[in-house]
Design an enzyme around this catalytic site. Structure first.
Site, PDB file in Angstrom:
ATOM      1  CG  HIS A  76      26.673  72.665 -12.103  1.00 46.17           C
ATOM      2  ND1 HIS A  76      26.986  71.431 -12.624  1.00 46.17           N
ATOM      3  CD2 HIS A  76      26.366  72.449 -10.793  1.00 46.17           C
ATOM      4  CE1 HIS A  76      26.870  70.518 -11.682  1.00 46.17           C
ATOM      5  NE2 HIS A  76      26.485  71.101 -10.560  1.00 46.17           N
ATOM      6  CG  ASN A 107      24.561  67.714 -10.382  1.00 45.69           C
ATOM      7  OD1 ASN A 107      25.562  67.718 -11.097  1.00 45.69           O
ATOM      8  ND2 ASN A 107      24.502  68.356  -9.234  1.00 45.69           N
ATOM      9  CB  CYS A 141      29.484  70.850  -9.345  1.00 42.62           C
ATOM     10  SG  CYS A 141      28.600  69.508  -8.579  1.00 42.62           S
TER      11      CYS A 141
HETATM   12  O1  UT7 Z   1      25.806  70.175  -7.752  1.00 45.41           O
HETATM   13  C1  UT7 Z   1      26.292  71.179  -6.954  1.00 45.41           C
HETATM   14  C2  UT7 Z   1      25.810  71.316  -5.613  1.00 45.41           C
HETATM   15  N1  UT7 Z   1      24.464  70.880  -5.333  1.00 45.41           N
HETATM   16  C3  UT7 Z   1      23.419  71.700  -5.499  1.00 45.41           C
HETATM   17  O2  UT7 Z   1      23.501  72.768  -6.023  1.00 45.41           O
HETATM   18  C4  UT7 Z   1      22.087  71.213  -4.934  1.00 45.41           C
HETATM   19  C5  UT7 Z   1      21.447  72.288  -4.108  1.00 45.41           C
HETATM   20  N2  UT7 Z   1      20.255  71.865  -3.404  1.00 45.41           N
HETATM   21  C6  UT7 Z   1      19.100  71.547  -4.015  1.00 45.41           C
HETATM   22  O3  UT7 Z   1      19.030  71.498  -5.227  1.00 45.41           O
HETATM   23  C7  UT7 Z   1      17.893  71.333  -3.171  1.00 45.41           C
HETATM   24  O4  UT7 Z   1      18.172  71.733  -1.842  1.00 45.41           O
HETATM   25  C8  UT7 Z   1      17.382  69.852  -3.135  1.00 45.41           C
HETATM   26  C9  UT7 Z   1      16.807  69.479  -4.497  1.00 45.41           C
HETATM   27  C10 UT7 Z   1      18.502  68.910  -2.762  1.00 45.41           C
HETATM   28  C11 UT7 Z   1      16.259  69.725  -2.111  1.00 45.41           C
HETATM   29  O5  UT7 Z   1      15.210  70.648  -2.415  1.00 45.41           O
HETATM   30  P1  UT7 Z   1      14.667  71.634  -1.300  1.00 45.41           P
HETATM   31  O6  UT7 Z   1      13.621  72.422  -1.932  1.00 45.41           O
HETATM   32  O7  UT7 Z   1      15.823  72.382  -0.705  1.00 45.41           O
HETATM   33  O8  UT7 Z   1      14.030  70.649  -0.257  1.00 45.41           O
HETATM   34  P2  UT7 Z   1      14.346  70.511   1.300  1.00 45.41           P
HETATM   35  O9  UT7 Z   1      15.611  69.789   1.513  1.00 45.41           O
HETATM   36  O10 UT7 Z   1      14.150  71.832   1.944  1.00 45.41           O
HETATM   37  O11 UT7 Z   1      13.143  69.573   1.739  1.00 45.41           O
HETATM   38  C12 UT7 Z   1      11.777  70.015   1.706  1.00 45.41           C
HETATM   39  C13 UT7 Z   1      10.878  68.866   2.065  1.00 45.41           C
HETATM   40  C14 UT7 Z   1      11.310  68.150   3.341  1.00 45.41           C
HETATM   41  O12 UT7 Z   1      10.147  67.698   4.005  1.00 45.41           O
HETATM   42  P3  UT7 Z   1       9.550  68.516   5.238  1.00 45.41           P
HETATM   43  O13 UT7 Z   1      10.639  68.543   6.262  1.00 45.41           O
HETATM   44  O14 UT7 Z   1       9.194  69.871   4.709  1.00 45.41           O
HETATM   45  O15 UT7 Z   1       8.362  67.707   5.635  1.00 45.41           O
HETATM   46  C15 UT7 Z   1      12.074  66.962   2.813  1.00 45.41           C
HETATM   47  O16 UT7 Z   1      12.086  65.882   3.723  1.00 45.41           O
HETATM   48  O17 UT7 Z   1      10.918  67.883   1.028  1.00 45.41           O
HETATM   49  C16 UT7 Z   1      11.288  66.615   1.579  1.00 45.41           C
HETATM   50  N3  UT7 Z   1      12.054  65.905   0.576  1.00 45.41           N
HETATM   51  C17 UT7 Z   1      11.494  65.157  -0.378  1.00 45.41           C
HETATM   52  N4  UT7 Z   1      10.196  64.852  -0.645  1.00 45.41           N
HETATM   53  C18 UT7 Z   1       9.945  64.061  -1.696  1.00 45.41           C
HETATM   54  C19 UT7 Z   1      13.396  65.874   0.397  1.00 45.41           C
HETATM   55  N5  UT7 Z   1      13.709  65.120  -0.660  1.00 45.41           N
HETATM   56  C20 UT7 Z   1      12.539  64.647  -1.155  1.00 45.41           C
HETATM   57  C21 UT7 Z   1      12.229  63.821  -2.241  1.00 45.41           C
HETATM   58  N6  UT7 Z   1      10.917  63.551  -2.473  1.00 45.41           N
HETATM   59  N7  UT7 Z   1      13.163  63.297  -3.066  1.00 45.41           N
END
Ligand code: UT7
Length: 336
Positions: free
Chosen positions: A256, A286, A116
């Site tokens: 970004h 993204n 990225c």
């Molecule tokens: O591009 C350059 C590099 N990439 C980035 O900069 C991305 C960085 N990361 C992020 O933007 C975020 O970590 C994500 C958007 C990928 C995920 O968001 P998050 O707030 O970190 O969510 P999480 O992975 O901590 O998941 C929280 C909850 C989980 O459920 P439980 O375990 O709390 O029950 C996930 O299973 O949300 C769940 N979850 C979803 N729920 C609905 C994960 N993805 C989804 C989804 N829809 N699409």
């Protein structure tokens, strides 16, 4: 001797027509519009459809956009650098395909892969060729067909990424406009958290790697998020400090577009209001190497000669960085 700087003198861009909405993703994976919007800021992303279409096809359109705007002939371009993580092929370089398809018959080219942050790394590299005085017209392309490495059964990744490509033209300037400074960083120990497991020389493609879905993006989102929030904000602040820029001096932050929460953290660290922060993540998601030039493309008409602009990125690798640009032209001249 007069110092030569590399000025951005035009921006081009291309996003595919097909719009993949949150509502459509709700039909593919267990997710919902509310979750995606509040956690990422994304509403929709563009997807490149069509047999045999790759990143180069979007890059060609971005390059043609620049040529059309400026009236520059294809054979006047000296060099094309393409920043991409989804090249058309393992080899040859996507830049070679773009130069051929766009008719840049006098340009040499190569690709840069810094995930990225690739566009910033490529922009800094391209600027050096201008600053030495050796070349007069360099195009830097940044873009990805992220849908080609996306597992549309993995809700943690498929909701984030989209396809798109942007490009900038660099030309020499002797009044100090253009790329002023860059801080670029990488830390390979971060590779475990965001990568593609198979398809490279360590693990070439086999039936087993395909069955195990190892050719898709693998991301440990939370870990990447933590590093991104801290590092993108810090590097943006660092470039302000070492160029004696206050938040009042800065016209635009070009961040970004990975997650609106990461963008907000960077903006707040820099002391900038939302109105000075380019944000199109809601429309494109993204696009990896495409996010920064696509922001410049969308906002070109609003950019004024002399605007101080800070670009900042964080991505797989890990890689991250910030670039300070003194904008060289009134963008409205291309948008009458
Ligand atoms: O591009 C350059 C590099 N990439 C980035 O900069 C991305 C960085 N990361 C992020 O933007 C975020 O970590 C994500 C958007 C990928 C995920 O968001 P998050 O707030 O970190 O969510 P999480 O992975 O901590 O998941 C929280 C909850 C989980 O459920 P439980 O375990 O709390 O029950 C996930 O299973 O949300 C769940 N979850 C979803 N729920 C609905 C994960 N993805 C989804 C989804 N829809 N699409």
């Amino acid at each position: 001797m007069t110092k030569i700087t590399a000025a951005i003198t035009a921006v081009g861009g291309y996003v595919p027509d097909y719009i993949l909405t949150n509502a459509e993703l709700e039909k593919l994976v267990d997710t919902n519009d509310e979750w995606i919007t509040t956690r990422t800021g994304i509403k929709e992303r563009r997807i490149l459809k069509g047999e045999g279409k790759g990143t180069s096809d979007m890059g060609v359109e971005a390059v043609k956009d620049i040529l059309r705007k400026t009236g520059i002939k294809p054979n006047e371009i000296d060099l094309l650098i393409c920043a991409t993580t989804t090249p058309d092929f393992q080899f040859p370089a996507t830049s070679n395909v773009i130069t051929d398809k766009a008719g840049l018959s006098n340009a040499f080219g190569y690709d840069i892969n810094a995930a990225c942050s690739g566009f910033l790394f490529a922009l800094t590299t391209g600027a050096q060729f201008i600053e030495t005085g050796k070349y007069k017209k360099v195009i830097v392309v940044g873009g990805d067909k992220m849908s080609s490495i996306m597992n549309y059964e993995d809700r943690a990744t498929c909701i984030i990424f989209g396809d798109g490509c942007g490009a900038v033209l660099l030309e020499p300037d002797i009044d100090g406009y253009g790329v002023v400074d860059s801080v670029l960083k990488s830390d390979g120990s971060g590779r475990a958290y965001l990568h593609q497991k198979a398809g490279g020389s360590v693990k070439p493609a086999t039936h087993e790697t395909i069955d195990a879905k190892e050719h898709y993006v693998y991301q440990e989102g939370q870990t990447v998020f933590k590093f991104a929030v801290t590092n993108m904000a810090e590097v943006a602040y660092e470039i302000m400090e070492r160029n004696n820029l206050t938040s009042e001096d800065i016209a635009w932050l070009v961040p970004h577009q990975a997650n609106k929460r990461i963008i907000d953290a960077t903006r707040i660290r820099m002391g900038l209001p939302e109105e000075k922060t380019m944000l199109n993540i809601q429309r494109y998601g993204n696009t990896t190497n495409g996010t920064l030039p696509l922001c410049l493309w969308d906002w070109e008409k609003d950019l004024r000669k002399g605007d101080n602009i800070v670009l900042a990125a964080f991505g797989g690798g890990f890689t991250w960085g910030a670039t300070y640009i003194k904008w060289a032209y009134d963008g409205s001249k291309y948008h009458q």
